[in-house]
Design a protein around this motif. Structure first.
Motif, mmCIF file in Angstrom:
data_model
loop_
_atom_site.group_PDB
_atom_site.id
_atom_site.type_symbol
_atom_site.label_atom_id
_atom_site.label_comp_id
_atom_site.label_asym_id
_atom_site.label_seq_id
_atom_site.Cartn_x
_atom_site.Cartn_y
_atom_site.Cartn_z
ATOM 1 N N VAL A 46 -0.999 -1.435 -13.241
ATOM 2 C CA VAL A 46 -2.342 -1.684 -12.717
ATOM 3 C C VAL A 46 -2.554 -3.174 -12.522
ATOM 4 C CG1 VAL A 46 -4.797 -1.591 -13.260
ATOM 5 C CG2 VAL A 46 -3.359 0.420 -13.629
ATOM 6 N N THR A 47 -2.084 -3.960 -13.496
ATOM 7 C CA THR A 47 -2.228 -5.415 -13.393
ATOM 8 C C THR A 47 -1.481 -5.946 -12.182
ATOM 9 O OG1 THR A 47 -2.429 -5.612 -15.794
ATOM 10 C CG2 THR A 47 -1.838 -7.606 -14.581
ATOM 11 N N MET A 48 -0.246 -5.434 -11.954
ATOM 12 C CA MET A 48 0.552 -5.884 -10.814
ATOM 13 C C MET A 48 -0.123 -5.520 -9.499
ATOM 14 S SD MET A 48 4.325 -4.890 -12.245
ATOM 15 C CE MET A 48 5.146 -5.269 -10.701
ATOM 16 N N VAL A 49 -0.656 -4.298 -9.409
ATOM 17 C CA VAL A 49 -1.324 -3.865 -8.185
ATOM 18 C C VAL A 49 -2.553 -4.722 -7.926
ATOM 19 C CG1 VAL A 49 -2.594 -1.976 -7.110
ATOM 20 C CG2 VAL A 49 -0.437 -1.515 -8.286
ATOM 21 N N ALA A 50 -3.326 -4.985 -8.991
ATOM 22 C CA ALA A 50 -4.520 -5.806 -8.845
ATOM 23 C C ALA A 50 -4.157 -7.203 -8.386
ATOM 24 C CB ALA A 50 -5.275 -5.849 -10.177
ATOM 25 N N TYR A 51 -3.035 -7.726 -8.890
ATOM 26 C CA TYR A 51 -2.610 -9.064 -8.499
ATOM 27 C C TYR A 51 -2.283 -9.112 -7.015
ATOM 28 C CZ TYR A 51 0.174 -13.310 -8.185
ATOM 29 O OH TYR A 51 0.660 -14.528 -7.804
ATOM 30 N N ALA A 52 -1.736 -8.018 -6.494
ATOM 31 C CA ALA A 52 -1.347 -7.984 -5.086
ATOM 32 C C ALA A 52 -2.546 -7.849 -4.153
ATOM 33 C CB ALA A 52 -0.370 -6.840 -4.840
ATOM 34 N N GLN A 53 -3.721 -7.484 -4.694
ATOM 35 C CA GLN A 53 -4.923 -7.403 -3.875
ATOM 36 C C GLN A 53 -5.487 -8.810 -3.704
ATOM 37 O OE1 GLN A 53 -6.419 -4.256 -2.602
ATOM 38 N NE2 GLN A 53 -4.290 -3.772 -3.027
ATOM 39 N N VAL A 54 -5.249 -9.399 -2.543
ATOM 40 C CA VAL A 54 -5.618 -10.781 -2.288
ATOM 41 C C VAL A 54 -7.109 -10.882 -1.995
ATOM 42 C CG1 VAL A 54 -5.247 -12.772 -0.783
ATOM 43 C CG2 VAL A 54 -3.329 -11.285 -1.402
ATOM 44 N N THR A 55 -7.763 -11.867 -2.575
ATOM 45 C CA THR A 55 -9.160 -12.147 -2.238
ATOM 46 C C THR A 55 -9.306 -13.639 -1.973
ATOM 47 O OG1 THR A 55 -9.725 -12.400 -4.586
ATOM 48 C CG2 THR A 55 -10.099 -10.239 -3.586
ATOM 49 N N ASN A 276 -6.495 -5.784 2.646
ATOM 50 C CA ASN A 276 -5.358 -5.600 1.752
ATOM 51 C C ASN A 276 -4.757 -4.225 2.025
ATOM 52 O OD1 ASN A 276 -5.025 -7.850 -0.285
ATOM 53 N ND2 ASN A 276 -7.221 -7.468 -0.507
ATOM 54 N N VAL A 277 -3.457 -4.177 2.233
ATOM 55 C CA VAL A 277 -2.788 -2.918 2.564
ATOM 56 C C VAL A 277 -1.576 -2.739 1.653
ATOM 57 C CG1 VAL A 277 -1.467 -1.697 4.331
ATOM 58 C CG2 VAL A 277 -3.580 -2.878 4.947
ATOM 59 N N THR A 278 -1.443 -1.543 1.079
ATOM 60 C CA THR A 278 -0.327 -1.218 0.188
ATOM 61 C C THR A 278 0.632 -0.260 0.879
ATOM 62 O OG1 THR A 278 -1.719 -1.496 -1.777
ATOM 63 C CG2 THR A 278 0.313 -0.230 -2.055
ATOM 64 N N VAL A 279 1.923 -0.500 0.718
ATOM 65 C CA VAL A 279 2.953 0.350 1.315
ATOM 66 C C VAL A 279 3.196 1.555 0.409
ATOM 67 C CG1 VAL A 279 5.338 0.478 2.136
ATOM 68 C CG2 VAL A 279 4.041 -1.664 2.364
ATOM 69 N N ASP A 280 2.935 2.744 0.927
ATOM 70 C CA ASP A 280 3.186 3.997 0.221
ATOM 71 C C ASP A 280 4.512 4.553 0.725
ATOM 72 O OD1 ASP A 280 3.325 6.572 -0.765
ATOM 73 O OD2 ASP A 280 1.285 7.130 -0.229
ATOM 74 N N GLU A 281 5.579 4.300 -0.021
ATOM 75 C CA GLU A 281 6.914 4.706 0.411
ATOM 76 C C GLU A 281 7.075 6.221 0.451
ATOM 77 O OE1 GLU A 281 9.350 2.730 1.337
ATOM 78 O OE2 GLU A 281 8.813 0.735 0.614
ATOM 79 N N LYS A 282 6.474 6.903 -0.517
ATOM 80 C CA LYS A 282 6.642 8.349 -0.609
ATOM 81 C C LYS A 282 6.078 9.061 0.607
ATOM 82 C CE LYS A 282 5.481 12.329 -3.513
ATOM 83 N NZ LYS A 282 4.789 12.795 -4.758
ATOM 84 N N ASN A 283 4.869 8.678 1.032
ATOM 85 C CA ASN A 283 4.212 9.365 2.148
ATOM 86 C C ASN A 283 4.346 8.617 3.472
ATOM 87 O OD1 ASN A 283 3.007 11.565 0.576
ATOM 88 N ND2 ASN A 283 1.811 9.940 -0.378
ATOM 89 N N LYS A 288 -5.089 1.310 3.158
ATOM 90 C CA LYS A 288 -6.068 0.233 3.127
ATOM 91 C C LYS A 288 -6.714 0.157 1.753
ATOM 92 C CE LYS A 288 -7.659 -0.321 7.911
ATOM 93 N NZ LYS A 288 -8.768 -0.071 8.859
ATOM 94 N N GLY A 289 -6.746 -1.057 1.207
ATOM 95 C CA GLY A 289 -7.413 -1.276 -0.065
ATOM 96 C C GLY A 289 -8.705 -2.032 0.142
ATOM 97 N N THR A 290 -8.880 -3.090 -0.604
ATOM 98 C CA THR A 290 -10.108 -3.876 -0.513
ATOM 99 C C THR A 290 -10.076 -4.803 0.700
ATOM 100 O OG1 THR A 290 -9.130 -5.592 -1.910
ATOM 101 C CG2 THR A 290 -10.392 -3.859 -3.007
ATOM 102 N N LEU A 291 -11.251 -5.256 1.097
ATOM 103 C CA LEU A 291 -11.330 -6.285 2.125
ATOM 104 C C LEU A 291 -11.001 -7.632 1.487
ATOM 105 C CD1 LEU A 291 -14.484 -5.666 4.350
ATOM 106 C CD2 LEU A 291 -12.157 -6.065 5.142
ATOM 107 N N ALA A 292 -9.991 -8.293 2.031
ATOM 108 C CA ALA A 292 -9.660 -9.628 1.548
ATOM 109 C C ALA A 292 -10.674 -10.645 2.060
ATOM 110 C CB ALA A 292 -8.252 -10.022 1.998
ATOM 111 N N PHE A 293 -11.200 -10.378 3.276
ATOM 112 C CA PHE A 293 -12.240 -11.250 3.835
ATOM 113 C C PHE A 293 -12.903 -10.529 5.000
ATOM 114 C CE2 PHE A 293 -14.125 -14.822 6.136
ATOM 115 C CZ PHE A 293 -14.618 -15.593 5.095
ATOM 116 N N ASP A 294 -14.231 -10.587 5.040
ATOM 117 C CA ASP A 294 -15.012 -10.017 6.135
ATOM 118 C C ASP A 294 -15.637 -11.171 6.909
ATOM 119 O OD1 ASP A 294 -16.686 -8.716 7.879
ATOM 120 O OD2 ASP A 294 -17.766 -7.575 6.346
#
Length: 352
Positions: A46-55, A276-283, A288-294
């Protein structure tokens, strides 16, 4: 080290095990330990995923949003930007065949004729430029009236490139504007509004391509297709409803920044969102995750088309806008420009 000792010593060290002996039955000892490690690893994940969410900072600081002064008569239509931390070189590419190499630049005000190291006319209409430092390869995309293509070239951007792919434009003025290279050298390619049969308003899903090994000695590498939920701007934006992916950028191997934008010709406004976009290898999906900037309804936002990291630590993001070869003209008797969304604009976003 504690985890490594557990795994290599077969749980024989009672001193190490003491903090985990919350049950008395030996048969449940292994289950108890595994449960605690599962919780620990989940927390780390969870910490690693949160770190990858850029703001980024929610407001743009003074001096981090400027109109670039014209370097010369060819410094127009700038649609691509890339920075090479190893050399300190910046490449700005125009969509009519010119690219400009700058150095000694760390802020917008440094992009002047004084720091222009070289200018070349290669004839390629640049939409995105990326450099793979692992394999020392440049990639770039171009869009012309009838086709769009992606190229690669070793060592020197002005050398003769080889073509990775070419296709007829799937829709008018909608080609390939976005490339990203991951730290390992994998290449991502995003169409502006989708590939053939994907650009219609009712199509909410397009596909990005990923080349895990785009730099083989010979031949064309294999690609993978990942689904992406595109924004179509149905209600508000009448002139550019299909919208488009104007640029993508790698955060790491499994996370991207995706810049989506559209233009409203009635209000002379550009709407843009950095995801912020995460690569889902399985599917085989891009989530799309959070907005890094609007960018919101910024009246002074120009036709943003390219972006790159501005330092080796990825603390700043530089964004460039295309002026469509429109020279600065103000409405007589006012300080307002005739076409306020067409400027060679640069914006810097700072990470939190």
């Amino acid at each position: 080290m504690q985890i490594l000792k557990f795994l290599t010593q077969g749980y024989s060290n009672k001193a190490l095990l003491k903090p985990y002996l919350s049950v008395s039955k030996p048969s449940t000892l292994r289950e108890n330990i595994m449960q605690k490690y599962t919780t620990l690893f989940s927390s780390l994940l969870v910490t690693m995923v949160a770190y990858a969410q850029v703001t980024f900072e929610s407001t743009i600081a003074p001096g981090d949003m400027e109109i670039l002064k014209t370097i010369d008569e060819n410094f127009h239509g700038i649609s691509a930007i890339e920075y090479l931390p190893g050399t300190g070189d910046w490449y700005l590419g125009g969509d009519r065949g010119h690219f400009f190499k700058f150095n000694n630049c760390s802020r917008i005000q440094d992009f002047t004729g004084k720091n222009l190291a070289a200018e070349f006319n290669t004839g390629y209409y640049y939409e995105s430029i990326r450099y793979d430092a692992v394999n020392r390869i440049y990639y770039f995309s171009e869009e012309k009236e009838s086709y769009t293509a992606v190229y690669r070239v070793r060592e020197n951007l002005k050398s003769q490139p080889s073509q990775l792919l070419q296709m007829t434009l799937p829709s008018e003025n909608k080609g390939i504007e976005a490339l990203a290279v991951t730290p390992s050298g994998a290449l991502w390619i995003a169409p502006e509004a989708g590939w053939k049969n994907e650009t219609a308003m009712e199509k909410d899903t397009i596909h990005f391509l990923r080349y895990k090994n785009p730099a083989p000695g010979t031949g064309i590498p294999d690609s993978e297709r990942f689904k992406f939920p595109i924004m179509r701007f149905r209600a508000a934006l009448k002139s550019d409803k299909p919208g488009g992916i104007s640029e993508i950028l790698a955060v790491d191997e499994t996370h991207l920044l995706v810049l989506e934008r559209a233009y409203h010709n009635t209000t002379d406004q550009v709407r843009a969102f950095l995801w912020n976009v995460t690569v889902d290898e399985k599917n085989m999906e891009l989530v799309k995750g959070t907005l890094a900037f609007d960018f919101g309804n910024m009246n002074n936002l120009c036709n943003i088309e390219g972006m790159c990291w501005g330092d080796a630590d990825k603390k700043s993001l530089f964004i460039i806008a295309d002026d469509n070869f429109y020279n600065d003209k103000k409405i007589p008797g006012t300080d307002r420009y005739e076409k306020p969304t067409l400027r060679s604009q640069m914006i810097v976003l700072r990470r939190k």
